[in-house]
Write an enzyme that holds these catalytic residues in place. Structure first.
Site, PDB file in Angstrom:
ATOM      1  N   ARG A 152       2.390  -4.990   6.407  1.00  0.00           N
ATOM      2  CA  ARG A 152       1.556  -3.768   5.540  1.00  0.00           C
ATOM      3  C   ARG A 152       2.459  -2.703   5.327  1.00  0.00           C
ATOM      4  O   ARG A 152       2.788  -2.053   6.469  1.00  0.00           O
ATOM      5  CB  ARG A 152      -0.265  -3.667   5.797  1.00  0.00           C
ATOM      6  CG  ARG A 152      -0.747  -2.311   5.351  1.00  0.00           C
ATOM      7  CD  ARG A 152      -2.437  -2.770   5.226  1.00  0.00           C
ATOM      8  NE  ARG A 152      -3.033  -1.958   4.126  1.00  0.00           N
ATOM      9  CZ  ARG A 152      -4.171  -1.606   4.128  1.00  0.00           C
ATOM     10  NH1 ARG A 152      -4.576  -2.070   4.261  1.00  0.00           N
ATOM     11  NH2 ARG A 152      -4.368  -0.660   2.746  1.00  0.00           N
TER      12      ARG A 152
ATOM     13  N   GLU B 108     -12.550  -4.462  -4.451  1.00  0.00           N
ATOM     14  CA  GLU B 108     -12.442  -3.235  -3.861  1.00  0.00           C
ATOM     15  C   GLU B 108     -11.604  -2.693  -5.042  1.00  0.00           C
ATOM     16  O   GLU B 108     -12.796  -0.952  -5.387  1.00  0.00           O
ATOM     17  CB  GLU B 108     -12.779  -2.884  -2.541  1.00  0.00           C
ATOM     18  CG  GLU B 108     -14.213  -3.774  -1.850  1.00  0.00           C
ATOM     19  CD  GLU B 108     -13.386  -4.934  -1.337  1.00  0.00           C
ATOM     20  OE1 GLU B 108     -12.322  -5.302  -1.396  1.00  0.00           O
ATOM     21  OE2 GLU B 108     -14.595  -5.909  -1.007  1.00  0.00           O
ATOM     22  N   ASN B 109     -10.533  -2.614  -5.315  1.00  0.00           N
ATOM     23  CA  ASN B 109     -10.695  -1.420  -6.080  1.00  0.00           C
ATOM     24  C   ASN B 109     -11.142  -1.655  -7.469  1.00  0.00           C
ATOM     25  O   ASN B 109     -10.719  -0.389  -8.498  1.00  0.00           O
ATOM     26  CB  ASN B 109      -8.960  -1.972  -6.300  1.00  0.00           C
ATOM     27  CG  ASN B 109      -7.990  -2.150  -5.447  1.00  0.00           C
ATOM     28  OD1 ASN B 109      -6.982  -2.601  -5.396  1.00  0.00           O
ATOM     29  ND2 ASN B 109      -8.282  -1.087  -4.334  1.00  0.00           N
TER      30      ASN B 109
ATOM     31  N   ASP C 262       0.634  -1.471  -0.170  1.00  0.00           N
ATOM     32  CA  ASP C 262      -0.030  -0.310   0.044  1.00  0.00           C
ATOM     33  C   ASP C 262       0.297   1.158   0.469  1.00  0.00           C
ATOM     34  O   ASP C 262       1.759   1.384   0.727  1.00  0.00           O
ATOM     35  CB  ASP C 262      -1.119   0.075   0.934  1.00  0.00           C
ATOM     36  CG  ASP C 262      -1.828   0.537   0.855  1.00  0.00           C
ATOM     37  OD1 ASP C 262      -2.587   1.131   0.047  1.00  0.00           O
ATOM     38  OD2 ASP C 262      -2.518   1.376   2.501  1.00  0.00           O
ATOM     39  N   GLY C 263       0.373   2.121  -0.199  1.00  0.00           N
ATOM     40  CA  GLY C 263       1.509   3.230  -0.437  1.00  0.00           C
ATOM     41  C   GLY C 263       1.338   4.372  -1.669  1.00  0.00           C
ATOM     42  O   GLY C 263       2.288   5.172  -1.649  1.00  0.00           O
TER      43      GLY C 263
ATOM     44  N   ARG D   6      -0.783   9.214 -10.421  1.00  0.00           N
ATOM     45  CA  ARG D   6      -0.680   7.843  -9.276  1.00  0.00           C
ATOM     46  C   ARG D   6      -0.357   6.871  -9.719  1.00  0.00           C
ATOM     47  O   ARG D   6       0.275   5.644  -9.308  1.00  0.00           O
ATOM     48  CB  ARG D   6      -1.836   7.789  -9.255  1.00  0.00           C
ATOM     49  CG  ARG D   6      -3.090   8.377  -7.894  1.00  0.00           C
ATOM     50  CD  ARG D   6      -4.361   8.013  -7.506  1.00  0.00           C
ATOM     51  NE  ARG D   6      -3.824   7.100  -6.909  1.00  0.00           N
ATOM     52  CZ  ARG D   6      -4.016   6.643  -5.700  1.00  0.00           C
ATOM     53  NH1 ARG D   6      -3.901   7.465  -5.029  1.00  0.00           N
ATOM     54  NH2 ARG D   6      -4.079   4.855  -5.186  1.00  0.00           N
TER      55      ARG D   6
ATOM     56  N   LEU E 298      -6.852  -5.084   6.961  1.00  0.00           N
ATOM     57  CA  LEU E 298      -6.439  -5.725   6.942  1.00  0.00           C
ATOM     58  C   LEU E 298      -7.418  -5.747   5.052  1.00  0.00           C
ATOM     59  O   LEU E 298      -6.904  -6.839   4.355  1.00  0.00           O
ATOM     60  CB  LEU E 298      -6.695  -7.027   7.358  1.00  0.00           C
ATOM     61  CG  LEU E 298      -6.398  -7.657   8.931  1.00  0.00           C
ATOM     62  CD1 LEU E 298      -7.121  -8.951   9.038  1.00  0.00           C
ATOM     63  CD2 LEU E 298      -4.907  -7.835   8.259  1.00  0.00           C
TER      64      LEU E 298
ATOM     65  N   TRP F 139       2.851   7.861  -2.221  1.00  0.00           N
ATOM     66  CA  TRP F 139       3.996   8.077  -2.727  1.00  0.00           C
ATOM     67  C   TRP F 139       4.307   9.070  -3.972  1.00  0.00           C
ATOM     68  O   TRP F 139       5.045   9.684  -4.362  1.00  0.00           O
ATOM     69  CB  TRP F 139       4.740   6.881  -3.244  1.00  0.00           C
ATOM     70  CG  TRP F 139       6.434   6.939  -3.849  1.00  0.00           C
ATOM     71  CD1 TRP F 139       7.865   6.645  -2.718  1.00  0.00           C
ATOM     72  CD2 TRP F 139       6.892   6.475  -4.730  1.00  0.00           C
ATOM     73  NE1 TRP F 139       8.637   6.377  -3.529  1.00  0.00           N
ATOM     74  CE2 TRP F 139       8.222   6.383  -4.897  1.00  0.00           C
ATOM     75  CE3 TRP F 139       6.513   7.146  -6.332  1.00  0.00           C
ATOM     76  CZ2 TRP F 139       9.500   7.232  -6.231  1.00  0.00           C
ATOM     77  CZ3 TRP F 139       6.668   7.565  -7.086  1.00  0.00           C
ATOM     78  CH2 TRP F 139       8.653   6.693  -7.211  1.00  0.00           C
TER      79      TRP F 139
HETATM   80  C1  IPE Z   1      -5.503  -3.014  -0.011  1.00  0.00           C
HETATM   81  O1  IPE Z   1      -4.894  -1.514  -0.338  1.00  0.00           O
HETATM   82  C2  IPE Z   1      -5.469  -3.298  -2.074  1.00  0.00           C
HETATM   83  C3  IPE Z   1      -4.067  -3.437  -2.710  1.00  0.00           C
HETATM   84  C4  IPE Z   1      -2.981  -3.021  -1.685  1.00  0.00           C
HETATM   85  C5  IPE Z   1      -4.233  -4.518  -3.202  1.00  0.00           C
HETATM   86  P1  IPE Z   1      -5.649  -0.624  -0.632  1.00  0.00           P
HETATM   87  O2  IPE Z   1      -5.598   0.674  -0.432  1.00  0.00           O
HETATM   88  O3  IPE Z   1      -7.304  -1.114  -1.606  1.00  0.00           O
HETATM   89  O4  IPE Z   1      -6.868  -0.236   0.663  1.00  0.00           O
HETATM   90  P2  IPE Z   1      -7.796   0.888   1.489  1.00  0.00           P
HETATM   91  O5  IPE Z   1      -8.494   1.258   0.311  1.00  0.00           O
HETATM   92  O6  IPE Z   1      -7.646   1.794   1.705  1.00  0.00           O
HETATM   93  O7  IPE Z   1      -8.565  -0.186   2.743  1.00  0.00           O
HETATM   94  C1  IPE Z   2      -1.148   0.196  -3.477  1.00  0.00           C
HETATM   95  O1  IPE Z   2      -1.151   1.928  -3.129  1.00  0.00           O
HETATM   96  C2  IPE Z   2      -1.547  -0.862  -4.867  1.00  0.00           C
HETATM   97  C3  IPE Z   2      -3.042  -1.172  -4.838  1.00  0.00           C
HETATM   98  C4  IPE Z   2      -4.385  -0.718  -3.686  1.00  0.00           C
HETATM   99  C5  IPE Z   2      -3.240  -1.416  -6.691  1.00  0.00           C
HETATM  100  P1  IPE Z   2      -2.440   2.889  -3.636  1.00  0.00           P
HETATM  101  O2  IPE Z   2      -2.715   3.082  -4.854  1.00  0.00           O
HETATM  102  O3  IPE Z   2      -3.632   1.947  -2.923  1.00  0.00           O
HETATM  103  O4  IPE Z   2      -1.766   3.807  -2.954  1.00  0.00           O
HETATM  104  P2  IPE Z   2      -2.376   5.066  -2.085  1.00  0.00           P
HETATM  105  O5  IPE Z   2      -3.203   4.310  -0.685  1.00  0.00           O
HETATM  106  O6  IPE Z   2      -4.077   5.113  -2.704  1.00  0.00           O
HETATM  107  O7  IPE Z   2      -1.704   5.827  -1.441  1.00  0.00           O
HETATM  108 MG    MG Z   3      -4.643   2.119  -0.839  1.00  0.00          MG
END
Ligand code: IPE
Ligand code: IPE
Ligand code: MG
Length: 248
Positions: free
Chosen positions: A195, A74-75, A27-28, A40, A202, A32
Site C-alpha cells: 500500500r 466506496e469511491n 493510493d496517493g 487530482r 485495507l 501527489w
Molecule cells: C483505496 O484508496 C481504494 C483504491 C486505491 C482504489 P482510498 O483512497 O479510496 O482509501 P481510503 O479512503 O483512504 O481508505
Molecule cells: C488512489 O489515489 C486512486 C483511487 C482511489 C482511485 P487517491 O485518489 O485516493 O489519492 P489520495 O489518497 O486522495 O491522495
Molecule cells: Mg486515497
C-alpha cells in the site's frame, strides 16, 4: 546456486524467493497532484503510468500475478467529476493498451461488480478479457467497483441459493467453498500486499484473501512508486519469516 538479479538500486533480489502474487492498493494520486498544484485527475493519469510500469516489471521478474485496486465500492462517493474522469480513464486505457497487452502476453481480468459501470466501459472490459484469455505471461487482475464485503455478501448469497436448490449440503460448506465463490477463485491469495501513501488500512480490499499475506506500507505516493521502490518492497518481503501460525 540461487539465481539472482541485479536490479536498479543494486539490491540483490533472490529470483527463487519472489512472491508469486502481488496485490497493490494504489493510493496517493490526489496528494501527489496537490503537492504540485495540479488537479487530482493529473495524479490519476500519472498513477496509470506507474501501474503499466509495475506490470511490465512483474512480468520481467517472473511474478505470476498482479492484482491492483483501481476503484472501490466506496469511491462512488467522490465528486462526480472525479468519478467520471476515472471511468473514462479506465476505458481509454483499455482501448489504448490492449494491443501491447496482447504482445506482452498479459492475461487481464477484472474483479468487482461491473454492473453499475458505464456500458461502454463494461464492453471494453469484456473485450480485453476475451482477447487476452489464453495469455500466460502475467496474470493481471484489476479491481474496479470492488469491495470485499460486497464480494462476501454475493458469495454467501450464491452459496445459499445452491443449498436452497439442493445442489449443495450446508454441512459441506468449507473454506474452499467460500474461496471458490469469490471473484478471485482463479488466482489464489496474494503473497505480498503493497500500500502506497502511508495509510495503514485495507480499505475493504481482499479481506478474506489477505489472511496470511505479508503487508508492506510505504510513504511513497503511488505516482512515484517506481521499480526502485518495488525492489525495496521485494527485498522486505524476502526478509520475512512466514510462519503461518507454526513454530520453527
Ligand atoms: C483505496 O484508496 C481504494 C483504491 C486505491 C482504489 P482510498 O483512497 O479510496 O482509501 P481510503 O479512503 O483512504 O481508505
Ligand atoms: C488512489 O489515489 C486512486 C483511487 C482511489 C482511485 P487517491 O485518489 O485516493 O489519492 P489520495 O489518497 O486522495 O491522495
Ligand atoms: Mg486515497
Amino acid at each position: 546456486m540461487t539465481a539472482q538479479l541485479l536490479t536498479s538500486i543494486s539490491t540483490e533480489i533472490d529470483l527463487a524467493k519472489l512472491p508469486q502474487h502481488v496485490a497493490v492498493i494504489m493510493d496517493g494520486n490526489g496528494r501527489w497532484a496537490k503537492q504540485r498544484g495540479l488537479p487530482r485527475i493529473e495524479g490519476h493519469r500519472r498513477g496509470a503510468k506507474t501501474l503499466k510500469e509495475m506490470l511490465r516489471y512483474c512480468k520481467d521478474l517472473g511474478i505470476k500475478t498482479l492484482t491492483a485496486y483501481a476503484f472501490s465500492t466506496e469511491n462512488w462517493s467522490r465528486p462526480t467529476g472525479e468519478v467520471n474522469f476515472l471511468m473514462s480513464l479506465f476505458e481509454g486505457l483499455l482501448r489504448k493498451e490492449l494491443k501491447e497487452m496482447e504482445e506482452e502476453e498479459v492475461c487481464i481480468n477484472f474483479i468487482g461488480d461491473i454492473s453499475p459501470l458505464p456500458q461502454s466501459l463494461q464492453q471494453e472490459m469484456r473485450h480485453s478479457t476475451e482477447r487476452t484469455k489464453d495469455n500466460q505471461g502475467v496474470f493481471f487482475n484489476v479491481a474496479i467497483n470492488y469491495g470485499s464485503r460486497n464480494e462476501m455478501v454475493k458469495a454467501c448469497s450464491a452459496i445459499a441459493q445452491k443449498v436452497q436448490r439442493g445442489e449443495l449440503s450446508a454441512d459441506a460448506i468449507d473454506e474452499n467453498t467460500i474461496a471458490q465463490h469469490l471473484y478471485t477463485s482463479a488466482s489464489g491469495d496474494p503473497d505480498l500486499l503493497i500500500r502506497t501513501s502511508g495509510e495503514m488500512r485495507l480499505s475493504n480490499f481482499l479481506l478474506w484473501q489477505l489472511a496470511y499475506t505479508e503487508i508492506y506500507v510505504t510513504d511513497t505516493l503511488w505516482p512515484d512508486f517506481d521499480t526502485r521502490q518495488f525492489d525495496l518492497a521485494l527485498q522486505s518481503f524476502q526478509q520475512r519469516d512466514r510462519r503461518f501460525g507454526r513454530v520453527k
